[in-house]
Design an enzyme around this catalytic site. Structure first.
Site, short mmCIF file in Angstrom:
data_model
loop_
_atom_site.label_atom_id
_atom_site.label_comp_id
_atom_site.label_asym_id
_atom_site.label_seq_id
_atom_site.Cartn_x
_atom_site.Cartn_y
_atom_site.Cartn_z
N GLU A 256 0.84 -1.19 0.00
CA GLU A 256 0.00 0.00 0.00
C GLU A 256 0.89 1.25 0.00
O GLU A 256 1.86 1.34 0.74
CB GLU A 256 -0.89 0.00 1.25
CG GLU A 256 -1.78 1.21 1.38
CD GLU A 256 -2.57 1.22 2.68
OE1 GLU A 256 -3.50 2.03 2.81
OE2 GLU A 256 -2.25 0.41 3.58
N LYS A 318 -9.82 2.71 -3.46
CA LYS A 318 -10.31 2.07 -2.24
C LYS A 318 -11.72 2.54 -1.89
O LYS A 318 -12.01 3.73 -1.90
CB LYS A 318 -9.35 2.38 -1.08
CG LYS A 318 -9.65 1.62 0.20
CD LYS A 318 -8.62 1.91 1.28
CE LYS A 318 -8.91 1.12 2.54
NZ LYS A 318 -7.95 1.41 3.62
N CYS A 378 -5.62 -2.70 2.39
CA CYS A 378 -5.55 -2.68 3.84
C CYS A 378 -6.82 -3.21 4.50
O CYS A 378 -7.16 -4.38 4.42
CB CYS A 378 -5.21 -1.25 4.29
SG CYS A 378 -4.90 -1.09 6.07
#
Length: 505
Positions: A256, A318, A378
């Site tokens: 990430e 995301k 994540c």
């Protein structure tokens, strides 16, 4: 405070504190049964909604106070928040989360009391876990079922996910308490669900369609320097240098925000490296911040994103953002109060639903095939519903993270275990890359086949299966289980309303 009347409350608090030891990295799963048993016992001794709420809240305070204590590391060690403020902030967060089980078990006491006690307890436990998956964007962490990656109950994961395992655990724990109290062995019947899970493990819900060569780079960039301007280009050089020994793998995964330069500014460097990747039949997938350019509808908005380049393509933004880490609730009111509310890249915008999967070219001798890869950034890997939906058409799942925020705490270990549970639920292999660890390859049974030592700058190459098909959980989701729970609750409520008194099961 230590009166006989207060004993059930203390039992609930201590029982909640036992809960995290059933999960990663300890996996002392019997403690999970004991923990849930203490909550059931404490609720048995509750005759009012207020008392039930208090004891369920105390249980949650112990559960979350210890289970999410790793947030302290991000606030204090990396967020600049002094200890005297970080400790109560974590306690406040734990106390807030504990309101959810408090509410549901208050509702249980009001509606059904102690009727169908074990079944209603398991149903309300399921509902409070499910509620946490969506309430205020959700916090699907510390589920009871996540402790059973390696027990008989893991066979239930492809059927209805960690949720059904949680239900079975709560039902089992309550039944064991009743057996101890009544010496009536018929209440051991829920134990039959355990060997049934072992039998379910023999089912192959998905099937392999081929393989692909994969690599993972773990940069181990120091968190306190990661976002400094002078570290941007050394970090790019680091990842490209560490990738070159892996060239030839179909897919190479970076963590990430491995690249701390905005996507648009990184493009010239990306295009140069993409040529090298294409010459070696490799695709890199990396995390990177993305900002919409001038002239677009979302001009100036930021995303926490993933891009694929080289011999593959795709961009993913995301969808599930971390409160205070990636966006600030009530931003105008609290931004600037403490350093933790001004962390780098804490003003992201959530991505749209139904984004395209990433594409990776797979080379098999002289022939090529296209693999579809479902990406998760994540925290997203913790959401069963999100993973189920996007995994349906994917050959492989990838998840990237930067768990350096949490040091060598429980957080990164719990996070890794969540990825393993998603592999079990979907029957897919998962490739995971993080900045400092845990970076690993997980097979469709939730087993780690390759991994990198924590806090080392290193990499690995391996072979992953591409799989297709859907588990039962992917087909039906959690809705049938929720309907079953609501049916049990309705029945327990009806029995209570008719005044038939307590019923154990």
């Amino acid at each position: 405070m230590f009166t006989r009347a207060a004993l059930p409350s203390w039992i609930a608090l201590v029982g909640g504190a036992l809960f995290p030891f059933a999960l990663a990295p300890y996996f002392l799963w019997p403690l999970g049964l004991i923990s849930l048993g203490t909550l059931f016992y404490a609720l048995q001794k509750s005759n009012t909604g207020k008392t039930a709420f208090k004891r369920a809240w105390l249980f949650g305070l112990g559960q979350f106070g210890l289970g999410v204590s790793w947030i302290y590391v991000s606030m204090h060690d990396h967020g600049g928040t002094p200890a005297w403020l970080a400790v109560p902030a974590v306690a406040l967060f734990a106390g807030f989360l504990a309101l959810i089980p408090g509410f549901w078990f208050l509702l249980r006491q009001k509606l059904s009391g102690h009727s169908l006690a074990a079944f209603s307890f398991a149903s309300y436990w399921l509902l409070q876990e499910w509620c946490r998956s969506w309430f205020l964007t959700g916090f699907p962490w510390l589920y009871a079922g996540d402790a059973h990656l390696f027990t008989w109950l893991s066979g239930w994961a492809p059927v209805s996910g960690a949720y059904v395992i949680s239900f079975i655990l709560a039902l089992t724990a309550a039944s064991l308490v009743i057996v101890v109290q009544t010496r009536n062995w018929v209440y051991l019947m829920p134990l039959l669900l355990w060997p049934a899970g072992d039998a379910l493990k023999q089912i192959n819900w998905t099937h392999a369609t081929g393989t692909m060569s994969v690599g993972v780079v773990q940069g181990n960039v120091e968190q306190n320097r990661k976002w400094l301007n002078e570290e941007i280009f050394p970090t790019i050089d680091r990842y490209q240098a560490d990738t070159r020994p892996l060239l030839g793998n179909d897919l190479i995964l970076w963590p990430e925000t491995a690249i701390t330069l905005l996507y648009q500014r990184y493009q010239p460097y990306m295009e140069l490296f993409a040529e090298e990747l294409q010459e070696n039949n490799s695709t890199v997938i990396t995390g990177i911040p993305f900002r919409w350019p001038r002239g677009t509808e979302l001009e100036g908005e930021y995303h926490n994103s993933i891009i694929a380049f080289g011999d593959g393509e795709g961009v993913y933004h995301k969808q599930r953002l971390v409160p205070f880490g990636e966006y600030i609730p009530l931003e105008s009111a609290i931004r600037g109060l403490i350093p933790f509310f001004d962390l780098p890249m804490s003003s992201f915008r959530a991505g749209e639903i139904d984004q395209d999967l990433l594409k990776v070219t797979v080379h098999q001798g002289d022939s090529t095939e296209l693999a579809l890869v479902a990406p998760y950034i994540c925290y997203e890997i913790a959401y069963p519903d999100l993973v189920l939906e996007t995994a349906k058409n994917a050959d492989l799942l990838v998840t990237i993270s930067n768990d350096a925020w949490f040091g060598d705490s429980l957080g990164p270990k719990q996070h890794m275990a969540l990825a393993q549970m998603r592999a079990l639920e979907t029957g897919r292999w998962i490739l995971r890359s993080t900045n400092t660890g845990i970076s690993a390859l997980v097979n469709h049974k939730g087993e780690i086949t390759d991994r990198i030592p924590v806090s080392e700058r290193t990499s690995f190459s391996s072979i992953a299966e591409r799989r297709t098909g859907e588990t039962l959980y992917m087909k039906i989701g959690v809705l049938p289980l929720l309907c079953f729970a609501f049916t049990l609750i309705a029945l327990a409520t009806l029995i209570q309303r008719k005044g038939r008194g307590e019923t154990a099961l």
